[in-house]
Write an enzyme that holds these catalytic residues in place. Structure first.
Site, PDB file in Angstrom:
ATOM      1  N   SER A  64       0.212  -1.071   0.082  1.00  0.00           N
ATOM      2  CA  SER A  64      -0.004   0.323   0.136  1.00  0.00           C
ATOM      3  C   SER A  64       0.698   1.046  -0.053  1.00  0.00           C
ATOM      4  O   SER A  64      -0.311   2.548   0.081  1.00  0.00           O
ATOM      5  CB  SER A  64      -0.762   0.293   1.518  1.00  0.00           C
ATOM      6  OG  SER A  64      -2.274  -0.732   0.990  1.00  0.00           O
TER       7      SER A  64
ATOM      8  N   LYS B 214       0.112   4.371  -2.302  1.00  0.00           N
ATOM      9  CA  LYS B 214      -1.253   5.088  -2.728  1.00  0.00           C
ATOM     10  C   LYS B 214       0.049   5.979  -2.217  1.00  0.00           C
ATOM     11  O   LYS B 214      -0.999   7.047  -2.515  1.00  0.00           O
ATOM     12  CB  LYS B 214      -1.578   4.743  -1.261  1.00  0.00           C
ATOM     13  CG  LYS B 214      -3.263   3.538  -1.819  1.00  0.00           C
ATOM     14  CD  LYS B 214      -3.461   3.091  -0.315  1.00  0.00           C
ATOM     15  CE  LYS B 214      -4.487   1.072  -0.898  1.00  0.00           C
ATOM     16  NZ  LYS B 214      -4.118   0.659  -0.372  1.00  0.00           N
TER      17      LYS B 214
ATOM     18  N   SER C 285      -6.627   3.194   4.461  1.00  0.00           N
ATOM     19  CA  SER C 285      -6.142   2.810   3.222  1.00  0.00           C
ATOM     20  C   SER C 285      -7.000   1.759   2.172  1.00  0.00           C
ATOM     21  O   SER C 285      -6.465   0.744   1.176  1.00  0.00           O
ATOM     22  CB  SER C 285      -5.368   1.442   3.958  1.00  0.00           C
ATOM     23  OG  SER C 285      -3.912   1.073   2.706  1.00  0.00           O
TER      24      SER C 285
ATOM     25  N   LYS D 243       2.646   6.307   5.157  1.00  0.00           N
ATOM     26  CA  LYS D 243       1.603   5.109   5.220  1.00  0.00           C
ATOM     27  C   LYS D 243       2.351   4.165   5.529  1.00  0.00           C
ATOM     28  O   LYS D 243       3.396   3.767   5.332  1.00  0.00           O
ATOM     29  CB  LYS D 243       1.342   5.475   3.322  1.00  0.00           C
ATOM     30  CG  LYS D 243       0.454   4.096   3.062  1.00  0.00           C
ATOM     31  CD  LYS D 243      -1.026   4.668   3.302  1.00  0.00           C
ATOM     32  CE  LYS D 243      -1.861   3.946   3.071  1.00  0.00           C
ATOM     33  NZ  LYS D 243      -1.657   2.743   3.808  1.00  0.00           N
TER      34      LYS D 243
END
Length: 391
Positions: free
Chosen positions: A58, A61, A123, A225
Protein backbone atom coordinates in the site's frame (compact mmCIF):
# COMPACT_ATOMS: atom_id res chain seq x y z
CA UNK A 1 35.39 25.67 -28.47
CA UNK A 2 34.53 22.36 -26.84
CA UNK A 3 32.90 22.47 -23.43
CA UNK A 4 34.51 20.50 -20.64
CA UNK A 5 33.44 19.47 -17.17
CA UNK A 6 35.45 21.88 -15.05
CA UNK A 7 36.13 21.70 -11.33
CA UNK A 8 37.00 24.45 -8.90
CA UNK A 9 38.09 23.05 -5.54
CA UNK A 10 37.26 25.29 -2.60
CA UNK A 11 38.96 25.63 0.72
CA UNK A 12 36.22 24.92 3.23
CA UNK A 13 37.06 25.87 6.80
CA UNK A 14 34.85 23.26 8.41
CA UNK A 15 36.05 20.28 10.41
CA UNK A 16 33.31 17.71 10.26
CA UNK A 17 32.12 14.47 8.74
CA UNK A 18 29.96 15.34 5.75
CA UNK A 19 28.63 11.85 5.21
CA UNK A 20 27.16 9.45 7.75
CA UNK A 21 29.17 6.47 6.50
CA UNK A 22 31.21 6.09 9.67
CA UNK A 23 28.26 6.69 11.96
CA UNK A 24 26.14 4.27 9.95
CA UNK A 25 28.59 1.45 10.68
CA UNK A 26 27.53 1.68 14.32
CA UNK A 27 23.83 1.20 13.61
CA UNK A 28 22.03 -1.88 12.35
CA UNK A 29 18.43 -2.74 11.52
CA UNK A 30 16.75 -6.12 11.17
CA UNK A 31 14.43 -5.16 8.30
CA UNK A 32 15.31 -6.14 4.74
CA UNK A 33 15.37 -2.62 3.27
CA UNK A 34 15.57 0.75 4.99
CA UNK A 35 16.50 4.36 4.53
CA UNK A 36 16.59 7.40 6.82
CA UNK A 37 16.45 10.79 5.12
CA UNK A 38 16.79 14.34 6.44
CA UNK A 39 14.42 16.69 4.62
CA UNK A 40 16.12 19.95 5.52
CA UNK A 41 19.53 19.05 4.13
CA UNK A 42 18.27 16.45 1.64
CA UNK A 43 20.81 14.04 3.15
CA UNK A 44 20.64 10.28 3.52
CA UNK A 45 21.63 9.41 7.08
CA UNK A 46 21.27 5.64 6.86
CA UNK A 47 20.51 3.08 4.19
CA UNK A 48 20.31 -0.66 3.90
CA UNK A 49 19.67 -2.25 0.50
CA UNK A 50 17.79 0.95 -0.30
CA UNK A 51 17.95 0.40 -4.06
CA UNK A 52 16.60 -3.13 -4.16
CA UNK A 53 13.31 -3.39 -6.01
CA UNK A 54 10.53 -4.72 -3.79
CA UNK A 55 6.76 -4.92 -3.80
CA UNK A 56 5.58 -1.64 -2.21
CA UNK A 57 2.17 -2.94 -1.08
CA UNK A 58 0.00 0.00 0.00
CA UNK A 59 2.97 2.37 -0.12
CA UNK A 60 1.95 2.54 -3.80
CA UNK A 61 -0.95 4.69 -2.60
CA UNK A 62 1.60 7.46 -1.98
CA UNK A 63 2.05 7.61 -5.76
CA UNK A 64 -1.71 7.57 -6.26
CA UNK A 65 -2.09 10.54 -3.94
CA UNK A 66 0.84 12.40 -5.49
CA UNK A 67 -1.11 12.31 -8.76
CA UNK A 68 -4.36 13.35 -7.06
CA UNK A 69 -2.67 16.28 -5.28
CA UNK A 70 -1.25 17.48 -8.59
CA UNK A 71 -4.65 17.14 -10.30
CA UNK A 72 -6.13 19.32 -7.56
CA UNK A 73 -3.35 21.87 -7.97
CA UNK A 74 -3.94 22.04 -11.72
CA UNK A 75 -7.69 22.47 -11.24
CA UNK A 76 -8.57 19.26 -13.05
CA UNK A 77 -10.08 17.88 -9.87
CA UNK A 78 -11.99 19.59 -7.06
CA UNK A 79 -12.26 18.68 -3.40
CA UNK A 80 -16.06 18.98 -3.48
CA UNK A 81 -16.37 17.04 -6.74
CA UNK A 82 -18.54 13.96 -6.34
CA UNK A 83 -17.35 10.62 -7.68
CA UNK A 84 -19.61 7.64 -8.35
CA UNK A 85 -18.35 4.42 -6.75
CA UNK A 86 -18.31 2.04 -9.69
CA UNK A 87 -19.06 -1.64 -9.40
CA UNK A 88 -15.43 -2.35 -10.23
CA UNK A 89 -14.16 -0.12 -7.40
CA UNK A 90 -16.65 -1.68 -5.02
CA UNK A 91 -16.03 -5.28 -6.05
CA UNK A 92 -12.22 -5.19 -6.23
CA UNK A 93 -11.60 -2.68 -3.44
CA UNK A 94 -14.73 -2.52 -1.35
CA UNK A 95 -16.49 -4.87 1.05
CA UNK A 96 -16.58 -7.87 -1.34
CA UNK A 97 -12.80 -7.74 -1.79
CA UNK A 98 -12.00 -8.51 1.85
CA UNK A 99 -9.06 -6.10 1.60
CA UNK A 100 -8.54 -2.73 3.28
CA UNK A 101 -11.56 -0.67 2.35
CA UNK A 102 -13.39 2.59 2.94
CA UNK A 103 -16.63 0.60 2.63
CA UNK A 104 -18.21 3.04 0.21
CA UNK A 105 -21.48 1.71 -1.18
CA UNK A 106 -21.68 0.73 -4.84
CA UNK A 107 -23.18 3.50 -7.01
CA UNK A 108 -23.00 5.99 -4.14
CA UNK A 109 -21.55 9.46 -4.72
CA UNK A 110 -18.56 10.41 -2.59
CA UNK A 111 -16.70 13.71 -2.58
CA UNK A 112 -13.05 13.72 -3.57
CA UNK A 113 -12.06 15.10 -0.16
CA UNK A 114 -13.70 12.10 1.53
CA UNK A 115 -12.12 9.63 -0.88
CA UNK A 116 -8.75 11.17 -0.08
CA UNK A 117 -9.28 10.43 3.60
CA UNK A 118 -10.43 6.97 2.64
CA UNK A 119 -7.08 6.37 0.94
CA UNK A 120 -4.76 8.14 3.37
CA UNK A 121 -6.32 7.18 6.70
CA UNK A 122 -8.19 3.95 5.97
CA UNK A 123 -5.97 2.68 3.11
CA UNK A 124 -9.19 2.02 1.23
CA UNK A 125 -8.66 0.19 -2.05
CA UNK A 126 -12.15 1.18 -3.17
CA UNK A 127 -11.29 4.84 -2.59
CA UNK A 128 -8.02 4.47 -4.52
CA UNK A 129 -9.74 2.94 -7.54
CA UNK A 130 -12.54 5.53 -7.42
CA UNK A 131 -10.02 8.39 -7.46
CA UNK A 132 -8.15 6.76 -10.33
CA UNK A 133 -11.41 6.54 -12.26
CA UNK A 134 -12.17 10.18 -11.47
CA UNK A 135 -8.92 11.22 -13.11
CA UNK A 136 -8.65 8.79 -16.02
CA UNK A 137 -11.98 7.05 -16.47
CA UNK A 138 -10.62 3.64 -15.53
CA UNK A 139 -7.89 2.43 -13.22
CA UNK A 140 -6.09 0.93 -16.22
CA UNK A 141 -5.91 4.37 -17.84
CA UNK A 142 -4.62 5.83 -14.58
CA UNK A 143 -1.53 3.61 -14.48
CA UNK A 144 0.38 5.46 -17.25
CA UNK A 145 -0.40 8.70 -15.42
CA UNK A 146 1.14 7.28 -12.22
CA UNK A 147 4.28 6.12 -14.00
CA UNK A 148 4.66 9.35 -15.95
CA UNK A 149 4.38 11.35 -12.75
CA UNK A 150 6.85 9.03 -11.05
CA UNK A 151 9.44 9.68 -13.77
CA UNK A 152 8.85 13.43 -13.53
CA UNK A 153 9.63 13.21 -9.80
CA UNK A 154 12.87 11.33 -10.42
CA UNK A 155 11.58 7.87 -9.55
CA UNK A 156 13.46 6.15 -12.34
CA UNK A 157 13.14 2.54 -11.19
CA UNK A 158 9.66 2.33 -9.69
CA UNK A 159 6.94 0.62 -11.72
CA UNK A 160 3.28 0.96 -10.74
CA UNK A 161 0.63 -1.40 -12.04
CA UNK A 162 -2.36 -0.40 -9.92
CA UNK A 163 -3.51 2.44 -7.69
CA UNK A 164 -3.88 0.28 -4.58
CA UNK A 165 -0.69 -1.67 -4.00
CA UNK A 166 -2.54 -4.98 -4.31
CA UNK A 167 -0.29 -7.82 -5.51
CA UNK A 168 1.08 -7.56 -9.03
CA UNK A 169 4.32 -9.27 -10.11
CA UNK A 170 5.48 -6.16 -12.00
CA UNK A 171 4.72 -3.55 -9.34
CA UNK A 172 8.00 -2.57 -7.72
CA UNK A 173 9.73 0.29 -5.94
CA UNK A 174 12.72 0.89 -3.68
CA UNK A 175 13.12 2.31 -0.19
CA UNK A 176 15.07 5.22 -1.66
CA UNK A 177 12.38 6.11 -4.19
CA UNK A 178 9.59 5.76 -1.64
CA UNK A 179 11.50 8.21 0.57
CA UNK A 180 11.90 10.56 -2.38
CA UNK A 181 8.16 10.33 -3.04
CA UNK A 182 7.34 11.03 0.61
CA UNK A 183 9.70 14.01 0.56
CA UNK A 184 7.89 15.37 -2.51
CA UNK A 185 4.47 15.05 -0.90
CA UNK A 186 5.63 16.77 2.29
CA UNK A 187 7.35 19.68 0.56
CA UNK A 188 5.20 20.18 -2.54
CA UNK A 189 1.74 19.64 -1.06
CA UNK A 190 1.69 21.05 2.48
CA UNK A 191 -1.98 21.97 2.04
CA UNK A 192 -2.85 18.25 1.86
CA UNK A 193 -0.07 16.64 3.86
CA UNK A 194 -2.01 17.16 7.10
CA UNK A 195 -4.30 14.30 6.06
CA UNK A 196 -1.51 11.85 6.85
CA UNK A 197 -1.53 12.93 10.48
CA UNK A 198 -5.26 12.43 11.05
CA UNK A 199 -5.84 9.59 13.49
CA UNK A 200 -9.19 8.26 12.33
CA UNK A 201 -11.96 8.59 9.77
CA UNK A 202 -15.56 7.42 9.81
CA UNK A 203 -17.52 6.63 6.66
CA UNK A 204 -20.87 4.93 6.41
CA UNK A 205 -20.97 4.54 10.17
CA UNK A 206 -17.70 2.57 10.16
CA UNK A 207 -14.94 4.18 12.19
CA UNK A 208 -11.38 3.20 11.27
CA UNK A 209 -8.07 4.13 12.85
CA UNK A 210 -5.04 5.28 10.88
CA UNK A 211 -2.78 2.25 10.50
CA UNK A 212 0.44 4.24 11.03
CA UNK A 213 1.81 2.98 14.38
CA UNK A 214 3.93 6.12 14.86
CA UNK A 215 1.00 8.53 15.09
CA UNK A 216 0.24 9.52 18.66
CA UNK A 217 3.00 7.31 20.03
CA UNK A 218 6.22 8.72 18.58
CA UNK A 219 7.09 12.37 19.35
CA UNK A 220 6.53 14.60 16.33
CA UNK A 221 5.23 11.87 14.01
CA UNK A 222 2.74 13.19 11.45
CA UNK A 223 2.70 10.70 8.53
CA UNK A 224 2.77 8.82 6.18
CA UNK A 225 1.67 5.27 5.17
CA UNK A 226 1.88 1.58 5.95
CA UNK A 227 1.54 -1.40 3.65
CA UNK A 228 1.35 -5.17 3.76
CA UNK A 229 0.97 -8.00 1.33
CA UNK A 230 2.42 -11.48 1.82
CA UNK A 231 5.13 -10.99 -0.81
CA UNK A 232 6.25 -7.63 0.56
CA UNK A 233 6.08 -8.17 4.28
CA UNK A 234 5.31 -5.19 6.49
CA UNK A 235 6.28 -1.81 5.03
CA UNK A 236 6.20 1.71 6.44
CA UNK A 237 7.02 5.20 5.24
CA UNK A 238 6.97 7.54 8.21
CA UNK A 239 7.97 11.07 9.07
CA UNK A 240 8.52 13.02 12.27
CA UNK A 241 9.67 16.49 13.30
CA UNK A 242 11.71 17.26 16.42
CA UNK A 243 13.32 20.61 17.22
CA UNK A 244 12.64 21.84 13.71
CA UNK A 245 14.28 18.85 12.05
CA UNK A 246 12.18 16.56 9.84
CA UNK A 247 13.24 12.99 9.13
CA UNK A 248 11.66 10.48 6.76
CA UNK A 249 12.07 6.78 7.49
CA UNK A 250 11.19 3.92 5.15
CA UNK A 251 11.32 0.29 6.25
CA UNK A 252 10.37 -2.57 3.93
CA UNK A 253 10.18 -6.31 4.41
CA UNK A 254 9.62 -6.38 8.16
CA UNK A 255 8.45 -9.78 9.39
CA UNK A 256 5.75 -8.48 11.73
CA UNK A 257 3.79 -5.42 12.73
CA UNK A 258 5.95 -5.16 15.84
CA UNK A 259 9.24 -5.34 13.97
CA UNK A 260 8.04 -2.70 11.50
CA UNK A 261 7.12 -0.32 14.30
CA UNK A 262 10.19 -1.00 16.43
CA UNK A 263 12.72 -0.62 13.62
CA UNK A 264 11.15 2.60 12.34
CA UNK A 265 11.32 4.04 15.86
CA UNK A 266 14.93 2.92 16.31
CA UNK A 267 15.95 4.59 13.05
CA UNK A 268 14.21 7.85 13.94
CA UNK A 269 15.65 7.84 17.46
CA UNK A 270 19.14 7.25 16.10
CA UNK A 271 18.77 9.98 13.47
CA UNK A 272 17.53 12.63 15.88
CA UNK A 273 20.12 11.71 18.52
CA UNK A 274 23.27 11.08 16.48
CA UNK A 275 23.56 14.08 14.18
CA UNK A 276 23.96 17.82 14.48
CA UNK A 277 23.44 20.56 11.91
CA UNK A 278 26.37 22.73 10.85
CA UNK A 279 26.50 25.67 8.45
CA UNK A 280 28.86 25.36 5.50
CA UNK A 281 27.90 28.49 3.53
CA UNK A 282 25.58 31.31 4.55
CA UNK A 283 22.64 32.55 2.49
CA UNK A 284 23.86 34.37 -0.66
CA UNK A 285 27.51 33.91 0.38
CA UNK A 286 29.92 34.01 -2.56
CA UNK A 287 31.09 30.42 -2.88
CA UNK A 288 33.63 30.82 -5.67
CA UNK A 289 34.02 31.73 -9.33
CA UNK A 290 33.12 30.06 -12.61
CA UNK A 291 35.09 30.71 -15.79
CA UNK A 292 33.26 32.65 -18.52
CA UNK A 293 34.13 32.50 -22.24
CA UNK A 294 33.49 35.48 -24.47
CA UNK A 295 32.52 37.78 -21.63
CA UNK A 296 33.42 41.26 -20.52
CA UNK A 297 35.20 39.52 -17.64
CA UNK A 298 36.74 36.10 -17.38
CA UNK A 299 34.82 34.79 -14.36
CA UNK A 300 31.53 35.20 -12.58
CA UNK A 301 31.01 34.75 -8.82
CA UNK A 302 28.47 32.12 -7.79
CA UNK A 303 26.23 31.49 -4.81
CA UNK A 304 23.86 28.75 -3.72
CA UNK A 305 21.33 31.47 -2.91
CA UNK A 306 20.42 29.75 0.33
CA UNK A 307 22.26 28.41 3.36
CA UNK A 308 24.18 25.21 2.69
CA UNK A 309 24.06 22.98 5.74
CA UNK A 310 25.21 19.49 6.55
CA UNK A 311 24.11 16.99 9.16
CA UNK A 312 27.23 15.74 10.86
CA UNK A 313 27.68 12.80 13.21
CA UNK A 314 28.25 14.02 16.73
CA UNK A 315 31.67 13.49 18.25
CA UNK A 316 33.49 12.79 14.98
CA UNK A 317 35.61 15.12 12.85
CA UNK A 318 37.27 15.19 9.46
CA UNK A 319 38.05 17.67 6.70
CA UNK A 320 35.24 18.58 4.31
CA UNK A 321 36.08 19.66 0.76
CA UNK A 322 33.82 21.26 -1.81
CA UNK A 323 33.96 21.70 -5.56
CA UNK A 324 32.06 23.80 -8.04
CA UNK A 325 31.32 21.49 -10.95
CA UNK A 326 30.19 22.98 -14.24
CA UNK A 327 30.26 22.65 -18.01
CA UNK A 328 32.63 25.36 -18.94
CA UNK A 329 33.79 27.86 -19.45
CA UNK A 330 30.23 29.21 -19.37
CA UNK A 331 29.41 31.18 -22.51
CA UNK A 332 28.62 34.88 -22.18
CA UNK A 333 26.32 36.62 -21.73
CA UNK A 334 25.53 35.38 -18.24
CA UNK A 335 22.53 36.71 -16.35
CA UNK A 336 22.47 37.08 -12.59
CA UNK A 337 20.46 34.22 -11.09
CA UNK A 338 21.17 31.81 -13.95
CA UNK A 339 22.08 28.28 -12.84
CA UNK A 340 25.66 27.70 -13.94
CA UNK A 341 26.82 24.61 -12.08
CA UNK A 342 26.69 22.44 -9.00
CA UNK A 343 28.30 22.69 -5.58
CA UNK A 344 29.56 19.23 -4.69
CA UNK A 345 30.55 18.61 -1.07
CA UNK A 346 32.78 15.64 -0.39
CA UNK A 347 34.51 13.75 2.35
CA UNK A 348 37.41 11.99 0.72
CA UNK A 349 36.04 10.74 -2.59
CA UNK A 350 32.48 10.25 -1.36
CA UNK A 351 29.83 12.79 -2.37
CA UNK A 352 27.90 14.01 0.67
CA UNK A 353 25.76 16.75 -0.85
CA UNK A 354 25.07 18.44 -4.17
CA UNK A 355 23.24 21.75 -4.61
CA UNK A 356 22.92 24.01 -7.68
CA UNK A 357 24.85 27.28 -7.83
CA UNK A 358 23.79 30.48 -9.56
CA UNK A 359 25.52 33.48 -11.08
CA UNK A 360 25.74 36.28 -8.53
CA UNK A 361 26.22 39.01 -11.16
CA UNK A 362 25.66 39.79 -14.82
CA UNK A 363 28.48 39.25 -17.28
CA UNK A 364 27.98 40.88 -20.65
CA UNK A 365 29.48 39.89 -23.97
CA UNK A 366 33.08 41.02 -24.30
CA UNK A 367 34.62 43.13 -27.02
CA UNK A 368 36.08 41.48 -30.11
CA UNK A 369 39.59 41.80 -28.72
CA UNK A 370 38.55 40.33 -25.36
CA UNK A 371 36.93 37.35 -27.05
CA UNK A 372 40.00 36.78 -29.24
CA UNK A 373 42.28 36.87 -26.21
CA UNK A 374 40.07 34.45 -24.30
CA UNK A 375 39.95 32.13 -27.31
CA UNK A 376 43.72 32.06 -27.49
CA UNK A 377 43.91 31.40 -23.75
CA UNK A 378 41.43 28.55 -24.08
CA UNK A 379 43.52 26.91 -26.79
CA UNK A 380 46.67 27.29 -24.72
CA UNK A 381 45.29 26.11 -21.38
CA UNK A 382 42.35 23.86 -22.24
CA UNK A 383 44.51 20.78 -21.72
CA UNK A 384 44.95 21.76 -18.09
CA UNK A 385 41.20 21.79 -17.47
CA UNK A 386 40.88 18.50 -19.31
CA UNK A 387 43.48 17.03 -17.02
CA UNK A 388 41.54 18.01 -13.88
CA UNK A 389 38.08 17.17 -15.18
CA UNK A 390 36.06 14.29 -13.77
CA UNK A 391 33.39 12.40 -15.71
Amino acid sequence: MSLRLALTTLAVAVWAVATPAAAQDNFQTTVRNAILFDVGTQSVLFEKAADELQAPASLAKLMTMAVIFEELRQGRLRLDQEVVISEDAWRRGGAPSRTSSMYAAVNSRVKVQDLMRGVVIQSGNDASIALAEAVSGTEANFIPVMNSRARALGLTRSVFRNSTGLPDPEQRSTAREIARLADHIIRAHPEHYGLYGEREFTWGGIRQQNRNPLLGTYPGADGLKTGYIEEAGFNLAGSAVQNGQRLIVVVMGARSLQERSNEARKLLDWGFRSFELRDLFQENEMIGDVAVFGGSQGTVPVTAGKPVRLLLPRGQSDRVTAQIVYRGPVRAPVRQGAEVGMLRVLRGSQVALEVPVFAAADVGTGTLSQRALQGAWELATGWIRTGTARP
